[in-house]
Write a protein that holds these residues in place. Structure first.
Motif, PDB file in Angstrom:
ATOM      1  N   LEU A   1       0.847  -1.188   0.000  1.00 31.58           N
ATOM      2  CA  LEU A   1       0.000   0.000   0.000  1.00 31.58           C
ATOM      3  C   LEU A   1       0.886   1.242   0.000  1.00 31.58           C
ATOM      4  CD1 LEU A   1      -2.856   1.242   0.250  1.00 31.58           C
ATOM      5  CD2 LEU A   1      -2.532   1.178   2.729  1.00 31.58           C
ATOM      6  N   ARG A   2       0.701   2.115  -1.003  1.00 31.87           N
ATOM      7  CA  ARG A   2       1.497   3.344  -1.099  1.00 31.87           C
ATOM      8  C   ARG A   2       0.746   4.552  -0.564  1.00 31.87           C
ATOM      9  NH1 ARG A   2       6.853   3.560  -2.228  1.00 31.87           N
ATOM     10  NH2 ARG A   2       6.420   5.604  -3.060  1.00 31.87           N
ATOM     11  N   GLY A   3      -0.544   4.449  -0.428  1.00 36.11           N
ATOM     12  CA  GLY A   3      -1.317   5.572   0.095  1.00 36.11           C
ATOM     13  C   GLY A   3      -2.733   5.535  -0.421  1.00 36.11           C
ATOM     14  N   LEU A   4      -3.458   6.606  -0.138  1.00 40.53           N
ATOM     15  CA  LEU A   4      -4.832   6.742  -0.601  1.00 40.53           C
ATOM     16  C   LEU A   4      -4.898   7.881  -1.605  1.00 40.53           C
ATOM     17  CD1 LEU A   4      -6.786   6.407   2.757  1.00 40.53           C
ATOM     18  CD2 LEU A   4      -6.557   4.690   0.959  1.00 40.53           C
ATOM     19  N   LEU A   5      -5.633   7.659  -2.661  1.00 41.85           N
ATOM     20  CA  LEU A   5      -5.840   8.680  -3.682  1.00 41.85           C
ATOM     21  C   LEU A   5      -7.221   9.286  -3.472  1.00 41.85           C
ATOM     22  CD1 LEU A   5      -4.911  10.032  -6.349  1.00 41.85           C
ATOM     23  CD2 LEU A   5      -6.306   8.313  -7.490  1.00 41.85           C
ATOM     24  N   LYS A   6      -7.262  10.588  -3.240  1.00 46.09           N
ATOM     25  CA  LYS A   6      -8.523  11.302  -3.055  1.00 46.09           C
ATOM     26  C   LYS A   6      -8.979  11.805  -4.420  1.00 46.09           C
ATOM     27  CE  LYS A   6     -10.072  15.571  -0.901  1.00 46.09           C
ATOM     28  NZ  LYS A   6      -9.646  16.667  -0.026  1.00 46.09           N
ATOM     29  N   SER A   7     -10.224  11.512  -4.771  1.00 53.76           N
ATOM     30  CA  SER A   7     -10.750  11.983  -6.054  1.00 53.76           C
ATOM     31  C   SER A   7     -12.236  12.274  -5.919  1.00 53.76           C
ATOM     32  CB  SER A   7     -10.502  10.938  -7.160  1.00 53.76           C
ATOM     33  OG  SER A   7     -11.194   9.751  -6.865  1.00 53.76           O
ATOM     34  N   ILE A   8     -12.766  12.965  -6.916  1.00 50.18           N
ATOM     35  CA  ILE A   8     -14.188  13.284  -6.950  1.00 50.18           C
ATOM     36  C   ILE A   8     -14.805  12.522  -8.117  1.00 50.18           C
ATOM     37  CG2 ILE A   8     -15.890  15.115  -7.235  1.00 50.18           C
ATOM     38  CD1 ILE A   8     -14.437  16.326  -5.088  1.00 50.18           C
ATOM     39  N   ASN A   9     -15.858  11.791  -7.838  1.00 55.29           N
ATOM     40  CA  ASN A   9     -16.565  11.058  -8.870  1.00 55.29           C
ATOM     41  C   ASN A   9     -17.273  12.060  -9.777  1.00 55.29           C
ATOM     42  OD1 ASN A   9     -18.725   9.657 -10.251  1.00 55.29           O
ATOM     43  ND2 ASN A   9     -18.331   7.936  -8.886  1.00 55.29           N
TER      44      ASN A   9
ATOM     45  N   VAL B   1      -3.917   2.835  -3.185  1.00 55.84           N
ATOM     46  CA  VAL B   1      -2.987   2.676  -4.299  1.00 55.84           C
ATOM     47  C   VAL B   1      -1.916   1.680  -3.863  1.00 55.84           C
ATOM     48  CG1 VAL B   1      -1.306   3.820  -5.795  1.00 55.84           C
ATOM     49  CG2 VAL B   1      -3.392   5.027  -5.099  1.00 55.84           C
ATOM     50  N   PHE B   2      -1.812   0.597  -4.607  1.00 58.47           N
ATOM     51  CA  PHE B   2      -0.835  -0.448  -4.322  1.00 58.47           C
ATOM     52  C   PHE B   2       0.218  -0.483  -5.416  1.00 58.47           C
ATOM     53  CE2 PHE B   2      -4.677  -1.930  -2.212  1.00 58.47           C
ATOM     54  CZ  PHE B   2      -4.206  -2.402  -1.000  1.00 58.47           C
ATOM     55  N   ILE B   3       1.436  -0.833  -5.056  1.00 62.49           N
ATOM     56  CA  ILE B   3       2.461  -1.117  -6.048  1.00 62.49           C
ATOM     57  C   ILE B   3       3.023  -2.499  -5.747  1.00 62.49           C
ATOM     58  CG2 ILE B   3       3.072   1.298  -6.432  1.00 62.49           C
ATOM     59  CD1 ILE B   3       5.660   0.724  -4.862  1.00 62.49           C
TER      60      ILE B   3
END
Length: 106
Positions: A43-51, A62-64
């Motif tokens: 897990l690299r973090g969380l991506l905040k977005s608007i639908n 977000v995974f790598i």
């Protein structure tokens, strides 16, 4: 990946199935959309977005990870093709959100 419907280049993503963890979802989507299997994702973090459809804010993990051995891609109803990319070569229209995600990989 070249997405079948939108004809944009993007990265693997998808909705979690009932009872599935975010990690299990990421592993499943990777295999479903690219035919590749990763044994370990981080897990690299969380991506905040608007639908764009409903205006709701969401946070996506977000995974790598690493694929130890590439297997042949099998075209499916979602994805027309996949390619390895150096982040420099022009490969066509790229989903803007997906392009921003590459900053997590550095």
């Amino acid at each position: 990946m070249l997405q079948q419907i939108s004809k944009t280049v993007g990265i693997t993503a998808g909705k979690r199935e009932e009872g599935e963890t975010p990690l299990e979802c990421a592993l499943r989507e990777l295999q479903e959309e690219t035919s590749q299997k990763a044994t370990d994702l981080t897990l690299r973090g969380l991506l905040k977005s608007i639908n764009k459809q409903d205006g709701q804010m969401k946070y996506n993990p977000v995974f790598i990870g690493e694929v130890k051995e590439l297997v042949p891609f099998e075209e499916n109803e979602e994805i027309a093709a996949i390619t390895l990319w150096d982040l420099k070569t022009d490969i066509g229209r790229i989903d803007e959100l997906d392009f921003r995600l590459f900053s997590f990989v550095d």
